[in-house]
Design a protein around this motif. Sequence first.
Motif: not given
Length: 158
Positions: A76-77, A80-85, A116-119
Amino acid sequence: MTTRIAFGPLASFTQWVTDTYPEFSMPGHRVSLFRRQVWDPSVGQWFEKEMMLPVAGGNPLLLVPNEWVRSGLLMSAKRFYKTKVLVFVQQTKAAYLPDRKLHIPTKKELRAYPNLHGTHKTNIRVTLQALDAGDDLVSNFQDHVNKKWNMRHSSKAA
């Protein structure tokens, strides 16, 4: 589209369940013959197949094996944001302080940054920055998810 491709195996599973468990043929339940297109991966084309499926609300019902589902999406996006971005940004923002200690900003600190918001836009922008730096976050994420999936299934087999 994915459901249509998996329709054949899901219909076969559903037929097996309805044949195995008599609850589906008890009063108040109905199983009917349906003719549907299914995908044959061995020849790479669609064909018509007849199948007996339970009926719910006048429509055929497909059952899904428990092993095929989970409470959350593996890819999920947000994940992805939490683990890679954020990890990539942590690495790029890491810096030595005057006392020679390495400071790596926490994910909580990074989420407070205005850009850097999770968008989805953040995911795309940082992913492209990472690619420019030679880091393929998408492939890394796919590897991460595959490892989690394989660990989950190997622990069930043990």
